[in-house]
Design an enzyme around this catalytic site. Structure first.
Site, PDB file in Angstrom:
ATOM      1  N   ASP A 120       0.854  -1.182   0.000  1.00 18.06           N
ATOM      2  CA  ASP A 120       0.000   0.000   0.000  1.00 18.06           C
ATOM      3  C   ASP A 120       0.895   1.239   0.000  1.00 18.06           C
ATOM      4  O   ASP A 120       1.014   1.950   0.991  1.00 18.06           O
ATOM      5  CB  ASP A 120      -0.906  -0.015   1.240  1.00 18.06           C
ATOM      6  CG  ASP A 120      -2.025   1.006   1.153  1.00 18.06           C
ATOM      7  OD1 ASP A 120      -2.228   1.576   0.066  1.00 18.06           O
ATOM      8  OD2 ASP A 120      -2.698   1.235   2.176  1.00 18.06           O
ATOM      9  N   GLU A 151      -6.152   4.810  -9.356  1.00 16.35           N
ATOM     10  CA  GLU A 151      -7.462   5.341  -8.967  1.00 16.35           C
ATOM     11  C   GLU A 151      -7.962   6.449  -9.892  1.00 16.35           C
ATOM     12  O   GLU A 151      -7.234   7.391 -10.225  1.00 16.35           O
ATOM     13  CB  GLU A 151      -7.397   5.873  -7.533  1.00 16.35           C
ATOM     14  CG  GLU A 151      -8.741   6.211  -6.950  1.00 16.35           C
ATOM     15  CD  GLU A 151      -8.797   5.942  -5.454  1.00 16.35           C
ATOM     16  OE1 GLU A 151      -9.840   6.237  -4.855  1.00 16.35           O
ATOM     17  OE2 GLU A 151      -7.811   5.423  -4.889  1.00 16.35           O
ATOM     18  N   THR A 192     -12.891   0.564  -3.890  1.00 16.35           N
ATOM     19  CA  THR A 192     -12.261   1.009  -2.659  1.00 16.35           C
ATOM     20  C   THR A 192     -13.240   1.820  -1.812  1.00 16.35           C
ATOM     21  O   THR A 192     -14.402   1.979  -2.173  1.00 16.35           O
ATOM     22  CB  THR A 192     -10.982   1.812  -2.996  1.00 16.35           C
ATOM     23  OG1 THR A 192     -10.281   2.110  -1.808  1.00 16.35           O
ATOM     24  CG2 THR A 192     -11.315   3.098  -3.733  1.00 16.35           C
TER      25      THR A 192
END
Length: 316
Positions: A16, A95, A155
């Protein structure tokens, strides 16, 4: 054997972070990024060339001032993702602008654009997951994108309603946010002190895991957003866990025993009738924590996206 290697026996480990050095060090299977991590990465002096390359790209593409800013932001997202893919054998999650989270068609268009930019750099769409916030509109966008072999990571997932809607839409992967769920309940500790005897973020992911497995849903569950090592170890056996470098280091430096906590069911039940949009919105609305944390997460990612764009405002 250290805890990190022991955990890898039960769970696929995902980094991450957008920090290349951390990815090279801990050798995760996949990596995930978000606007906050991209912003952090571009503020590192050694990554200045990514900004310069994005500015050059945007100017070459032309168009309005706003269009150039968007193109520069997408370019740096793809270039960092491409660099990360040199050091992971699996996926990079990239994203879409969180400000598009309530517009299905704009999410689809931006996702296709990002995938095309990866493919222009020789990266197969099979190695990229498009990250979208788990709104109804984004879930439906991901469902459409799958028809073109564009797979998504949903997410900012906090409610069981979000998880169920994703499974029914056959989304590739979900990222339930363990730590942020815990944060909310901890902030409400006067009301929920008895509940905090068990970690509510861990309980949420465990519930989703057992529900998916007993109904034989194929959507991958990737626990995310951890606050401590115990949360991670309590989810040993989850399909995937995306872990920040600070906890990867802690796991690597410990040799304590790791036990598998989540075990898939071998008894399957009939698939439930699918949610309607109205049912989804009502069930999600019943979860005060999820409503607050989803909207907060979208706002925060939107702010980080704007901060990234401000870097380009000065250069374009």
């Amino acid at each position: 054997m250290n805890q990190l290697n022991a955990l890898k026996k039960f769970t696929t480990i995902v980094a991450d972070t957008s920090d290349i050095e951390s990815i090279r060090k801990y050798k995760p299977e996949d990596a995930t990024t978000n606007p906050s991590l991209i912003l952090k990465a571009v503020n590192i002096k050694s990554n200045q060339h990514f900004i310069d390359k994005a500015v050059k790209y945007a100017k070459q593409k032309g168009g309005s001032y706003r269009k150039k800013i968007i193109n520069a932001s997408d370019k740096i997202l793809v270039d960092l993702g491409t660099e990360i893919l040199k050091y992971v054998p699996g996926y990079i999650s990239s994203e879409v602008d969180a400000r598009l989270s309530f517009d299905k068609e704009k999410c689809i268009l931006r996702a296709k654009k990002i995938i095309n930019m990866y493919e222009e750099q020789g990266i197969s769409r099979k190695r990229v997951l498009i990250k979208l916030a788990s709104t109804w509109e984004s879930i439906k966008a991901a469902e459409e994108l799958k028809k073109e072999n564009i797979f998504c990571n949903l997410t900012l997932l906090f409610s069981f309603a979000q998880a169920r809607a994703c499974a029914e839409a056959k989304i590739f992967l979900i990222s339930p946010f363990v730590g942020r769920i815990y944060d909310w309940y901890f902030s409400q500790k006067e009301l929920f002190s008895s509940f905090l005897k068990e970690d509510p973020g861990v309980l949420s992911v465990s519930k989703i895991f057992h529900y998916y497995k007993k109904h034989n849903y194929k959507t991958i569950i990737m626990g995310a957003s951890f606050r401590n090592i115990k949360q991670i170890l309590d989810l040993a056996g989850c399909d995937r866990l995306t872990i920040s470098p600070i906890f990867l280091e802690e796991l690597e430096s410990s040799t304590e025993i790791v036990e598998r906590k989540l075990i898939p069911s071998n008894i399957f039940f009939q698939t439930p009738v699918s949610f309607s949009e109205e049912e989804f919105r009502w069930e999600h609305n019943q979860d005060a924590m999820a409503v607050q944390k989803l909207s907060e997460g979208i706002r925060d990612f939107g702010k980080d996206q704007l901060s990234l764009e401000k870097i380009f405002y000065k250069k374009i």
